[in-house]
Write an enzyme that holds these catalytic residues in place. Structure first.
Site, PDB file in Angstrom:
ATOM      1  N   HIS A  92       0.854  -1.189   0.000  1.00 19.86           N
ATOM      2  CA  HIS A  92       0.000   0.000   0.000  1.00 19.86           C
ATOM      3  C   HIS A  92       0.889   1.237   0.000  1.00 19.86           C
ATOM      4  CE1 HIS A  92      -3.267  -2.673   0.770  1.00 19.86           C
ATOM      5  NE2 HIS A  92      -2.905  -2.934   2.006  1.00 19.86           N
ATOM      6  N   CYS A 185       0.300 -11.074  -3.179  1.00 18.24           N
ATOM      7  CA  CYS A 185      -0.755 -12.042  -2.856  1.00 18.24           C
ATOM      8  C   CYS A 185      -0.312 -13.481  -3.092  1.00 18.24           C
ATOM      9  CB  CYS A 185      -2.035 -11.743  -3.626  1.00 18.24           C
ATOM     10  SG  CYS A 185      -2.644 -10.070  -3.361  1.00 18.24           S
TER      11      CYS A 185
END
Length: 231
Positions: A92, A185
């Site tokens: 992020h 991920c």
């Protein structure tokens, strides 16, 4: 039937730790409410929105970062945090829209799986509103929103006692080189992209906010009520 209301908190540029702290306060507030069957159409919770103020890597309930990797990422100047969301490691940072809906799913007539599908549909709709075609959700383990083999929006949620937290991260004008230091991920062989890269112009989080709110209201069939971010 009256649509459920969701409190809208636009937090601007915010440190990730501050977002987590506010999310925790909303979780405690909602978990403290009486555990009765909630009628549809009542207040459903809060939508926390921000742009991360600095680079941060996060890991999920399934881990994703070893101690050695954590040290390496911190040496790059990024923060590293373990979170309670589903999934593995992601990034992020500035140029990214973070959306953390803290919702009682019973008020919206949703279950966890349909909540995740709604987040994906919201991001797909946003891309359509901005003129970006060909974006779609994919079946597990490819949770999120994709353009070909590149993910444009990551999704990782947590749900306990019908109440959700965490949510989605949409790359608007994110510096994508930060993703090169991890396997996002845990999906080997896939890439990441952003609205700016695909639309071939600089797309800010501020530009994305109005169409995102339209997409959220359409997808969740709710109304949004602005609230002071300190509450």
């Amino acid at each position: 039937m009256r649509r459920p209301a969701v409190r809208l908190l636009w937090l601007g540029r915010l440190q990730y730790a501050e977002l987590l702290a506010l999310q925790e306060r909303w979780l405690r507030r909602m978990q403290a409410e009486p555990r009765t069957e909630a009628p549809l159409g009542t207040e459903a919770g809060a939508l926390l929105l921000c742009e991360p103020a600095g680079p941060v890597y996060t890991s999920g309930l399934r881990g994703g970062l070893t101690p050695q990797e954590t040290a390496r990422l911190r040496a790059l100047g990024a923060e590293v945090r373990a979170t309670g969301r589903g999934g593995l490691a992601t990034f992020h940072g500035p140029g990214q829209l973070l959306c953390h809906p803290v919702l009682d799913l019973r008020h919206l007539g949703l279950r966890l799986r349909t909540h995740v599908a709604a987040l994906e549909a919201c991001a797909v709709r946003l891309c359509e509103l901005l003129g970006l075609r060909g974006v779609s959700a994919r079946p597990p383990p490819y949770t999120g929103v994709w353009l070909g083999e590149c993910k444009i929006c990551a999704i990782g949620v947590r749900c306990g006692r019908h109440i959700t937290s965490h949510g989605l991260a949409l790359n608007c004008s994110t510096d994508l080189t930060w993703f090169e230091h991890i396997v996002p991920c845990g999906l080997v062989g896939t890439g990441v992209t952003s609205l700016s890269k695909e639309l071939q112009r600089h797309v800010t989080v501020d530009e994305v906010m109005p169409p995102f709110l339209v997409a959220f209201k359409e997808t969740y069939k709710c109304t949004l009520v602005s609230e002071d971010s300190l509450n």
